[in-house]
Design an enzyme around this catalytic site. Sequence first.
Site, mmCIF file in Angstrom:
data_model
loop_
_atom_site.group_PDB
_atom_site.id
_atom_site.type_symbol
_atom_site.label_atom_id
_atom_site.label_comp_id
_atom_site.label_asym_id
_atom_site.label_seq_id
_atom_site.Cartn_x
_atom_site.Cartn_y
_atom_site.Cartn_z
ATOM 1 N N TRP A 120 -11.589 -5.876 -1.996
ATOM 2 C CA TRP A 120 -10.234 -6.250 -1.577
ATOM 3 C C TRP A 120 -10.056 -7.755 -1.838
ATOM 4 O O TRP A 120 -9.178 -8.162 -2.587
ATOM 5 C CB TRP A 120 -10.023 -5.918 -0.088
ATOM 6 C CG TRP A 120 -9.476 -4.526 0.141
ATOM 7 C CD1 TRP A 120 -8.227 -4.225 0.575
ATOM 8 C CD2 TRP A 120 -10.138 -3.271 -0.084
ATOM 9 N NE1 TRP A 120 -8.068 -2.854 0.642
ATOM 10 C CE2 TRP A 120 -9.211 -2.245 0.245
ATOM 11 C CE3 TRP A 120 -11.394 -2.887 -0.549
ATOM 12 C CZ2 TRP A 120 -9.532 -0.893 0.141
ATOM 13 C CZ3 TRP A 120 -11.711 -1.543 -0.648
ATOM 14 C CH2 TRP A 120 -10.789 -0.570 -0.312
ATOM 15 N N ASP A 153 -5.615 -2.581 -2.938
ATOM 16 C CA ASP A 153 -4.717 -1.657 -3.630
ATOM 17 C C ASP A 153 -4.083 -2.345 -4.841
ATOM 18 O O ASP A 153 -4.001 -1.774 -5.932
ATOM 19 C CB ASP A 153 -3.603 -1.181 -2.685
ATOM 20 C CG ASP A 153 -4.136 -0.576 -1.399
ATOM 21 O OD1 ASP A 153 -5.068 -1.157 -0.812
ATOM 22 O OD2 ASP A 153 -3.624 0.467 -0.965
ATOM 23 N N ASP A 161 0.825 -1.206 0.000
ATOM 24 C CA ASP A 161 0.000 0.000 0.000
ATOM 25 C C ASP A 161 0.859 1.255 0.000
ATOM 26 O O ASP A 161 0.611 2.202 -0.716
ATOM 27 C CB ASP A 161 -0.942 -0.006 1.215
ATOM 28 C CG ASP A 161 -0.196 -0.157 2.532
ATOM 29 O OD1 ASP A 161 0.938 -0.669 2.528
ATOM 30 O OD2 ASP A 161 -0.740 0.234 3.582
ATOM 31 N N ARG A 174 5.194 4.219 6.355
ATOM 32 C CA ARG A 174 4.711 4.146 7.729
ATOM 33 C C ARG A 174 4.750 2.702 8.242
ATOM 34 O O ARG A 174 5.227 1.801 7.545
ATOM 35 C CB ARG A 174 3.307 4.737 7.830
ATOM 36 C CG ARG A 174 2.255 3.947 7.101
ATOM 37 C CD ARG A 174 0.895 4.638 7.211
ATOM 38 N NE ARG A 174 -0.131 3.927 6.500
ATOM 39 C CZ ARG A 174 -1.096 4.517 5.798
ATOM 40 N NH1 ARG A 174 -1.163 5.827 5.709
ATOM 41 N NH2 ARG A 174 -2.011 3.791 5.191
ATOM 42 N N ASP A 175 4.242 2.486 9.442
ATOM 43 C CA ASP A 175 4.314 1.133 10.014
ATOM 44 C C ASP A 175 3.206 0.267 9.410
ATOM 45 O O ASP A 175 2.334 -0.227 10.094
ATOM 46 C CB ASP A 175 4.192 1.192 11.542
ATOM 47 C CG ASP A 175 2.985 1.978 11.987
ATOM 48 O OD1 ASP A 175 2.335 2.628 11.142
ATOM 49 O OD2 ASP A 175 2.674 1.958 13.185
ATOM 50 N N GLU A 176 3.287 0.099 8.116
ATOM 51 C CA GLU A 176 2.311 -0.709 7.401
ATOM 52 C C GLU A 176 3.043 -1.474 6.299
ATOM 53 O O GLU A 176 3.461 -2.586 6.518
ATOM 54 C CB GLU A 176 1.198 0.180 6.853
ATOM 55 C CG GLU A 176 -0.030 -0.595 6.500
ATOM 56 C CD GLU A 176 -1.333 0.175 6.676
ATOM 57 O OE1 GLU A 176 -2.360 -0.434 6.433
ATOM 58 O OE2 GLU A 176 -1.329 1.360 7.027
ATOM 59 N N GLU A 202 -2.019 9.137 -1.021
ATOM 60 C CA GLU A 202 -3.053 8.210 -0.538
ATOM 61 C C GLU A 202 -4.448 8.837 -0.641
ATOM 62 O O GLU A 202 -5.419 8.168 -0.931
ATOM 63 C CB GLU A 202 -2.773 7.867 0.927
ATOM 64 C CG GLU A 202 -3.789 6.929 1.552
ATOM 65 C CD GLU A 202 -3.368 6.476 2.940
ATOM 66 O OE1 GLU A 202 -2.590 7.202 3.599
ATOM 67 O OE2 GLU A 202 -3.822 5.399 3.371
ATOM 68 N N HIS A 246 1.289 6.247 -2.384
ATOM 69 C CA HIS A 246 0.259 5.210 -2.292
ATOM 70 C C HIS A 246 -0.315 5.065 -3.696
ATOM 71 O O HIS A 246 -0.991 5.947 -4.178
ATOM 72 C CB HIS A 246 -0.826 5.748 -1.361
ATOM 73 C CG HIS A 246 -1.280 4.814 -0.315
ATOM 74 N ND1 HIS A 246 -0.628 4.662 0.876
ATOM 75 C CD2 HIS A 246 -2.378 4.020 -0.241
ATOM 76 C CE1 HIS A 246 -1.297 3.806 1.643
ATOM 77 N NE2 HIS A 246 -2.353 3.390 0.981
HETATM 78 C C1 BGC Z 1 -4.020 0.942 3.731
HETATM 79 C C2 BGC Z 1 -4.786 0.915 2.446
HETATM 80 C C3 BGC Z 1 -5.735 -0.237 2.539
HETATM 81 C C4 BGC Z 1 -6.689 0.145 3.622
HETATM 82 C C5 BGC Z 1 -7.904 -0.660 3.802
HETATM 83 C C6 BGC Z 1 -4.974 1.232 4.825
HETATM 84 O O1 BGC Z 1 -4.403 1.366 6.050
HETATM 85 O O2 BGC Z 1 -2.972 1.829 3.687
HETATM 86 O O3 BGC Z 1 -4.206 1.268 1.324
HETATM 87 O O4 BGC Z 1 -6.305 -0.658 1.388
HETATM 88 O O5 BGC Z 1 -6.025 0.319 4.845
HETATM 89 O O6 BGC Z 1 -8.880 0.225 3.920
#
Ligand code: BGC
Length: 901
Positions: free
Chosen positions: A542, A489, A476, A480-482, A753, A774
Amino acid sequence: MIRAFLIFCAVVVMVPNDAYALSVSHQRTEYIDNPIGVTFEAPRVSWTLETDRTNTLQTAYELVVMVKGEEVWNSGKMASDQSHLVPLTGLKLKSSTRYFWKVRVWDNYEQVSEFSPFAYFETGFLSKKEWKAQWIAVPWEEESRGQNPVQYFRKNINLKRDVQSARLYITSHGLYEAYLNGEKAGDQEMTPGWTSYKKRLQYQVYDVGKQLKKGGNTIGAMVADGWHRGRINYRGPEDPFKEQLSLLAQLEVVYDNGKKEIFISDQHWKAAQGGLRKATIYDGVEFDSAQEPEGWKSAAFDDKSWEKVLVVDKGYDHLIASHAPAVRVVKTVPSVGASAKGDKEVIFDFGQNLVGRVTLLVECYEPATVVMDHGEILDPNGRLYTKNLREAKARVTVKVPGKGKFEYTPNFTFMGFRYVRIRGISRYRVHKVTAQVLSSDLEDAGTFECSNPLVNRLYKNVVWSQRGNFLDVPTDCPQRDERMGWTGDAQVFFPTATLNMNVAGFFRKWLNDLKADQYEDGGLPWVIPDVFAYRKHVATGWADAATIVPWEFYQRYGDQQILEEQYVSMKAWVEYMVRNSKNDLWFGKQHFGDWLSFFPEEKPHTRAAVTEDQLLAQIFYQYSLGLMIKTAEVLKNKEDLDHYQELYRAANAAFYNEFVTPNGRLVSGTQTAYVLVLAFELLDIDDRAQAAKRLVENIEMYGHISTGFLGTPYICHVLSEYGYSNHAYGLLLNKQYPSWLYTIKNGATTIWERWDGIKTDGTLQNPRVNSFNHYAYGAIGSWMIERAAGIQLNTKYPGYKQFVIAPEITDSLDFLKATFQSNYGRVESFWMRDDKGPMMAVEIPPNTKAEVKVPNGYKAIRLSSNNKGKLTPIDFYTEIGRSLSLGSGQYVIKLERMAVD
Ligand code: BGC
């Protein structure tokens, strides 16, 4: 403009008049240029034809495969026009063997090419029994919470003779880097990559013959947490480490006398800690040069103080070869400016939001602790802004020795940044900072250029966001912490991704992980690889990545095998919805909806463009059912075809009943609702035109786009499809919030994003959800190539064997050009409007055909083909229609504007 046209004319190679060159290029095995370590049962090879003669088709080919100079397989002359993904059926493969292949082709003019140069592929371990190495781990206790130092491993080995060739087969639980006599094995980064580790762990194979010598040698390796353990998801740092790190290495050396000796990881290896005190994905790296054992990678090093490793049993069943393009340093970017706060702090600007790491060169004569912080933007006071990284530290701390010049590049981590702030050292001591861009090393496939610099920047932003977020897994965001493989996505961006780069190997790997991580009942996790500790609710749009990505993959790469590989998974997902539907409506429980659609902060919120979740769920339910019908058709599965057709009919009736008024209005009147039902063809043919009109009215009412993640990829396509090209261009070219160009006006160098990452008053959006890199909204890229330039699939001939060029000309631009490296070669579409009158130019690669459509509002008045650099009018087109069926070649079409009534 004129220059572009001349260049177009000049690409043809000049040859004597009657001789036409025919040759083969772009040889690939399973999409990759000379792969090493492959384990496909029957690898498929591809090539493209090169010729300067128009209307060329392949009529036959001959493939030859050789091992060590001897022919082991020959296809004979095969009457076939197939040049993409030709399986080497019947070739019996052996492990660890290099297969060289060449091909020659015949064309429809009875010409035969020379044999191509040799391309090769080398097999990995075709049986798990080839693994002799043992898993090893450090013997000391590790902190079960928090972060542990990186593990160092080493072993001296003695080679009895000169080396003819050598291969290192290696992987780890955790990230590894391996060294032979101090030199890194290969140029890959972040190995062994990110997969669903428990079920699929990749190993790499390196050609290391040149790094070894007769006598004493040393194998060294470092192993860090990486994606394997620690904090790779929403869970906090308080969570215990889940997994033990471990290493598996097998070095196979062939001596100059042809004899083989194998060296393996086992109980004789030693382990220690060193200067890398910490290395994690989110938080970065801490390196202390004083703790780095000097010379530990070389044979002379005394490892008496190092501890003996433990041999652990991790098995071999989950080991797989790496078939996707590796992560590498794909570019280096110098800093373009710096701003300093006194002597102690300096911020370098790379001029581009990118993903990777910073190489630092300092010079100092007393020890210092240099701290590098990374950020995507500066705040209004010119300070580094890091709040949107949330709990990711994205920091590199280096304790430098104070002995003069010192260069450092962090490994086992990456950051998403445009700026780096350096503290802890006088800025005058910083000699050089360079950004190394890390990404899956994907072949470029597309270019785009037009007369509007802002739109050109937008295209660049799409590509930079793809580059940054395609780091072994489609993520995504990278900062960040993701940084996870969010399915939604990936799904919305997939078509655009294929037009920018060759992503076949990259997505095939990801789809395999999707299949591996799919829940037993067919539901899908939010992210792939699934790193959440507990099951999540399935989310519409998704989870449908399970059906959409394989189908689109098949369409774009003409690769039926992907449908075969994913069929069980596609079906399981759809059956999950079927089982959980009621009266043919699938609502699910909780969704992300049309994520981040337009939502004005000021009241009234009635202007918020929220599409009802249940409508979205039903739309995607039907879309996925429709894809199952198409897939069952391709795979000739009659039973499933009937089954899904029946379900589709019932679902469509239920959809009409529940969501469409008798007058054709949708219960959610949003742009996204109309866009999706039109894009997925859910409305009866008679209802479509008025739905498109309602969409246009909605856009005019808002004066801008209002779609979120789910609607945005399709909105301009739908407008074009229903004759509203001007509205599509209007959305593309709008500079006011919300729009793509608004972000560019606000300095974006990657896709944001959200539409209002930086709000119209200059303040920043909520830092919890405000990534500036993003790619989801970058899905506009497919419209730019497929509609503005008009390079489109002909869905009847998947993989661009036949395709369409149907550009849309706008008065808002003077020219527009796109190129695309298809499975058969280079496609180009160019148009311009100038004083001498409008024209278009197209290039169609050999072994394909294209239907070229004259843009709306124009008629074609002359068609010429490029014959060895000369434009030759084609006289057999006495009357040029709206649509021309053309074979390979380069053509120029003079256009004339039609009178508007
Ligand atoms: C992510 C998105 C993802 C979404 C789900 C977010 O935190 O960065 O890109 O699809 O969560 O809603």
